[in-house]
Design a protein around this motif. Sequence first.
Motif, short mmCIF file in Angstrom:
data_model
loop_
_atom_site.label_atom_id
_atom_site.label_comp_id
_atom_site.label_asym_id
_atom_site.label_seq_id
_atom_site.Cartn_x
_atom_site.Cartn_y
_atom_site.Cartn_z
N LEU A 1 -15.61 -43.53 -5.24
CA LEU A 1 -17.20 -43.48 -4.56
C LEU A 1 -17.58 -43.79 -2.51
O LEU A 1 -18.72 -43.34 -2.24
CB LEU A 1 -18.79 -44.40 -5.30
N PRO A 2 -17.21 -45.52 -2.49
CA PRO A 2 -17.78 -45.46 -1.42
C PRO A 2 -17.35 -44.48 -0.23
O PRO A 2 -17.63 -44.30 0.73
CB PRO A 2 -17.19 -46.97 -0.82
N ASN B 1 -18.90 -40.82 -0.82
CA ASN B 1 -20.43 -41.74 0.27
C ASN B 1 -20.65 -41.14 1.64
O ASN B 1 -21.45 -40.03 2.21
CB ASN B 1 -20.87 -42.47 -0.28
N LYS B 2 -19.65 -41.61 1.86
CA LYS B 2 -19.82 -41.37 3.53
C LYS B 2 -19.55 -39.82 4.40
O LYS B 2 -19.47 -39.89 5.46
CB LYS B 2 -18.01 -42.71 4.09
N THR C 1 -22.29 -37.81 3.86
CA THR C 1 -23.87 -38.54 4.46
C THR C 1 -23.09 -37.84 6.10
O THR C 1 -23.59 -38.55 7.11
CB THR C 1 -23.84 -39.46 4.54
N ALA D 1 -19.27 -34.99 -6.26
CA ALA D 1 -20.55 -35.37 -6.01
C ALA D 1 -20.99 -34.44 -5.29
O ALA D 1 -22.05 -34.86 -5.05
CB ALA D 1 -19.84 -36.28 -4.72
#
Length: 413
Positions: free
Chosen positions: A228-229, A232-233, A236, A266
């Motif tokens: 997830l980290p 997410n980067k 976005t 995602a």
Amino acid sequence: MPAVAPAVALVVALLAGCAAQQKAPGAGGGGTPGVTDTTVRVGGVLTKTSASGYSTKDAEIGARARFERANAAGGVHGRRIEFLGAEDDGQDAAKGDAAAKKLVQKDEVFALVPVHAPNFGGAAFLEQQGVPWFGWATGPQWCGTRTGFGYNGCLAPKKGAGSQTWWGRQMAELLGGATGKSVYVQTSDSSGSKYGGTTISQSFTAAGFELAGVNSGLPAAAPPPDWLPYVNKIMTSDGGGPPDVVVSVIAGTKFNVGLYAALKRAGYRGVLTDATSYDTAILADPAGAEALEGVIAAPMFEPFESTAPEIAQLKADVAKTAPGTRLTQHLAIGYWAADIFLDMLTKTGRDLTRERFLATGNGSYSYENAGFGRIRYPRDHSEPNGCGALVRLEKGAFTVAKSMKCFENVPLR
């Protein structure tokens, strides 16, 4: 009794001379190691086993297939290739150095073919000894040498030297242009992956893509328990939204399967591309095949699905040597490394020494083949050959998205 001594000495001398003729020059005399009137001895170093499961063992099959065809045709200038197979470095630099020394000092090979090991540690020894070596130049140890011949040149050029643009330009052509499109590059924290992130990022920006970001924080030792980290980067990175293209510069299918599956969960709908996902083994794993569906791989050789006669020949050679063998990138790398070695051997001529061979390879050597594009030495000791293809996985099968094409390099910034 004294009269017998000269006769005994003569017999001993004759026997010694016969034995010397039977031994390979260099195996105790002053000739070229690994070369006889009828043979040229070679062996390779591969990462057959590793803690992560990464393996390049199929390169041995590819090289053997090419050598066996050469031998069936009478060898090179009357010399057959005596292929000893490949040592396993276990993805350990020290073991790679030991393997190179064994092949040169004990087995007395003329050259190392193929060398396909990301952490190969024998480069300094081979350079010092003047022993040629051929394979996939994935690391900086290949670059700036006079003895290391990567089948696609030097993939780790120094700043100011030529850096590849083919991946970005091939992708731009595939997508109908790069204007207004963004790219994000994900690497691991290994030095090779980080370096690849630099050169590949420039390949895409040189083609007109906008660079949304580069992340080199992914541990190379093993896939993370939580993607997830990283996701997410990526999601976005382009002004708060996802980029048009995500490039993965990570060695290992397990990493890419994890990353791509997480991105798709995602909601990512852009283009996913990497250099390693062109592997039929993934089709046997439903979860892996689903994660890689639609992914565009970027091999540095003409895909097996191509109709090019050179690929038909490769398939025929492999089928004859090892029937039923699965075709992989590593197999192709071993095959084309052996092919370039044979071409250089042919151009050197019958009077074969390592010095003459290296003079051929480093003296405006050029070779073009639809299977891997082109190679130009000594130029490609310091920069890549600038050639590659694109393959897409669609509905569980690979298709050629863009056939092999070569582009001019640009100075690495």
